[in-house]
Design a protein around this motif. Structure first.
Motif, mmCIF file in Angstrom:
data_model
loop_
_atom_site.group_PDB
_atom_site.id
_atom_site.type_symbol
_atom_site.label_atom_id
_atom_site.label_comp_id
_atom_site.label_asym_id
_atom_site.label_seq_id
_atom_site.Cartn_x
_atom_site.Cartn_y
_atom_site.Cartn_z
ATOM 1 N N GLY A 1 0.816 -1.211 0.000
ATOM 2 C CA GLY A 1 0.000 0.000 0.000
ATOM 3 C C GLY A 1 0.847 1.258 0.000
ATOM 4 N N GLU A 2 0.282 2.317 0.574
ATOM 5 C CA GLU A 2 0.969 3.613 0.689
ATOM 6 C C GLU A 2 1.144 3.920 2.165
ATOM 7 O OE1 GLU A 2 2.195 5.198 -1.799
ATOM 8 O OE2 GLU A 2 1.337 3.867 -3.332
ATOM 9 N N SER B 1 -1.623 -1.059 4.718
ATOM 10 C CA SER B 1 -0.311 -0.544 4.329
ATOM 11 C C SER B 1 0.693 -0.886 5.418
ATOM 12 C CB SER B 1 -0.352 0.970 4.110
ATOM 13 O OG SER B 1 -0.614 1.645 5.327
#
Length: 222
Positions: A56-57, A100
């Motif tokens: 993810g981020e 994430s």
């Protein structure tokens, strides 16, 4: 040679270097746990190749992070002498469940930094009755020779300022703080013990200050 296979830097496709670590490549890595980016680094201080698995981020603050020390016997062979393989799997599942996060896989940390063959020698001594601390010392080796400078450099390269650290080891937290990474929370990563590792885990708790409260509920395994 790396320039010919697609070197990626932070967000511009350029190499980046921070505090002894240089980012070399960023590749997609689909796994049984979920989708990751495998970001590869060279640690110029120690000569090791390192990798961060990013899902993810993650952002910059309060990032869910695992610093996982390389353990061939546990990670690849499923050894029950330790809990390393199960911890790695649990950490990868946790960052995917979170949406994430980052798992930094630290090569050069085999056997708490003493190397594979020395670790096997220590395991042989443990089979004869020494605990994991006594075995290292009997070989004339440090109890824990790991360094986390590269891990901190990787996190800084990924723009991480503070982490929620998945670890039972207070020294990992202390090491990150010493290298300038804030640890806002230490998240337990507790694995159900078995007959083969209960003595090892108890030694880590009693002699190395690992936070393993779940061992209190475990009787004598036979």
């Amino acid at each position: 040679m790396t320039d010919k296979i697609g070197v990626l830097g932070k967000k511009s496709g350029q190499r980046t270097q921070r505090s002894g670590v240089e980012r070399v490549v960023n590749a997609p890595l689909p796994t049984v746990y979920g989708q990751f980016r495998a970001i590869g680094y060279i640690d110029h201080d120690r000569g090791d190749e390192q990798v961060a698995l990013v899902h993810g981020e993650p952002g910059t603050d309060g990032v869910l992070v695992r610093l996982h020390s390389e353990c061939l016997t546990g990670d690849a062979f499923g050894s029950q002498h330790c809990e390393c393989g199960d911890q790695l799997a649990a950490a990868l599942r946790a960052v995917v469940a979170e949406g994430s996060g980052i798992v930094v896989y630290l090569r050069g940390h085999e056997g708490r930094g003493i190397g594979l063959l020395a670790k096997l020698r220590a395991m042989a001594l443990q089979a004869e009755g020494l605990d994991t601390v006594e075995a290292n010392l009997a070989l004339g080796l440090p109890v824990d020779a790991r360094d986390y400078g590269a891990a901190a450099g990787i996190l800084r390269d990924l723009d991480v300022r503070s982490v929620r650290l998945m670890s039972n080891n207070p020294r990992k937290r202390e090491a990150l703080v010493e290298h300038g990474i804030e640890v806002t929370e230490q998240v337990p990563l507790l694995i159900q013990p078995c007959e083969s590792n209960i003595t090892y885990l108890r030694t880590k708790r009693e002699r190395m200050d690992h936070h393993l409260p779940h061992l209190d509920a475990v009787g004598q395994l036979t």
